[in-house]
Design an enzyme around this catalytic site. Structure first.
Site, PDB file in Angstrom:
ATOM      1  N   LYS A   1      28.395  17.098 115.210  1.00 53.26           N
ATOM      2  CA  LYS A   1      29.132  18.166 115.903  1.00 53.26           C
ATOM      3  C   LYS A   1      29.053  19.475 115.125  1.00 53.26           C
ATOM      4  O   LYS A   1      28.895  20.541 115.716  1.00 53.26           O
ATOM      5  CB  LYS A   1      30.585  17.744 116.117  1.00 53.26           C
ATOM      6  CG  LYS A   1      30.720  16.612 117.119  1.00 53.26           C
ATOM      7  CD  LYS A   1      32.132  16.071 117.164  1.00 53.26           C
ATOM      8  CE  LYS A   1      32.203  14.862 118.088  1.00 53.26           C
ATOM      9  NZ  LYS A   1      33.529  14.234 118.058  1.00 53.26           N
TER      10      LYS A   1
ATOM     11  N   HIS B   1      41.578   7.553 106.436  1.00 55.48           N
ATOM     12  CA  HIS B   1      41.914   6.314 107.141  1.00 55.48           C
ATOM     13  C   HIS B   1      43.432   6.151 107.141  1.00 55.48           C
ATOM     14  O   HIS B   1      44.083   6.406 106.135  1.00 55.48           O
ATOM     15  CB  HIS B   1      41.341   5.088 106.420  1.00 55.48           C
ATOM     16  CG  HIS B   1      39.875   5.165 106.153  1.00 55.48           C
ATOM     17  ND1 HIS B   1      38.949   4.603 106.977  1.00 55.48           N
ATOM     18  CD2 HIS B   1      39.168   5.738 105.157  1.00 55.48           C
ATOM     19  CE1 HIS B   1      37.741   4.803 106.502  1.00 55.48           C
ATOM     20  NE2 HIS B   1      37.842   5.500 105.390  1.00 55.48           N
TER      21      HIS B   1
END
Length: 151
Positions: free
Chosen positions: A66, A114
């Site tokens: 991206k 995470h």
């Protein structure tokens, strides 16, 4: 005064680890998405840590694509984006083959996080020499006036 690297793109990816569970069992997916050294590193990990590692790398690769203005199937295979480690353990992006050809003179910095089953990664693509290329990896990072470290 010399100009530093110029930002050219930012990418963000967020995924639930369970989204990749089925795909991580398929050899074609592993070969398409991960460089040989990433797969070798994942083999040294046990239990949930392997899954966490592969999901984090996948999110980072999506974020890098991206940042480069590309989609997943737009000429750059994820295995051409290698997410290694710096000497201090942080992620380090290396663009190879089609990824390097699509983005010459581009450096990408990535951060991976995470939390429970959620994995997120952000990538910033810059044009110019990477900051870490001029630093000696054996030297400790400089401390800022507030005591934080510059990397």
């Amino acid at each position: 005064m010399t100009a530093g690297p110029r930002p050219i793109g930012v990418g963000l990816d967020v995924l639930d680890r369970t989204e990749l569970d089925r795909l991580l069992e398929r050899r074609w997916f592993l070969r398409y998405c991960y460089a040989p050294e990433e797969l070798a590193r994942s083999q040294d990990l046990t239990g949930g840590r392997r899954r966490e590692y592969l999901c984090g790398r996948f999110a980072a690769k999506e974020a890098v694509l991206k940042a480069l203005g590309r989609g997943l199937f737009q000429g750059v295979a994820p295995h051409d984006i290698v997410v290694g480690r710096t000497p201090d353990g942080g992620p380090l992006v290396e663009l190879r083959a089609a990824a390097a050809e699509a983005a010459p003179s581009v450096t990408v910095t990535v951060s991976i996080t995470h939390k429970a089953d959620v994995v997120a990664a952000v990538a910033v693509a810059t044009c110019g020499a990477p900051q870490h290329a001029t630093e000696n990896a054996d030297d400790p990072p400089d401390k800022n006036s507030d005591g934080s470290r510059s990397l």
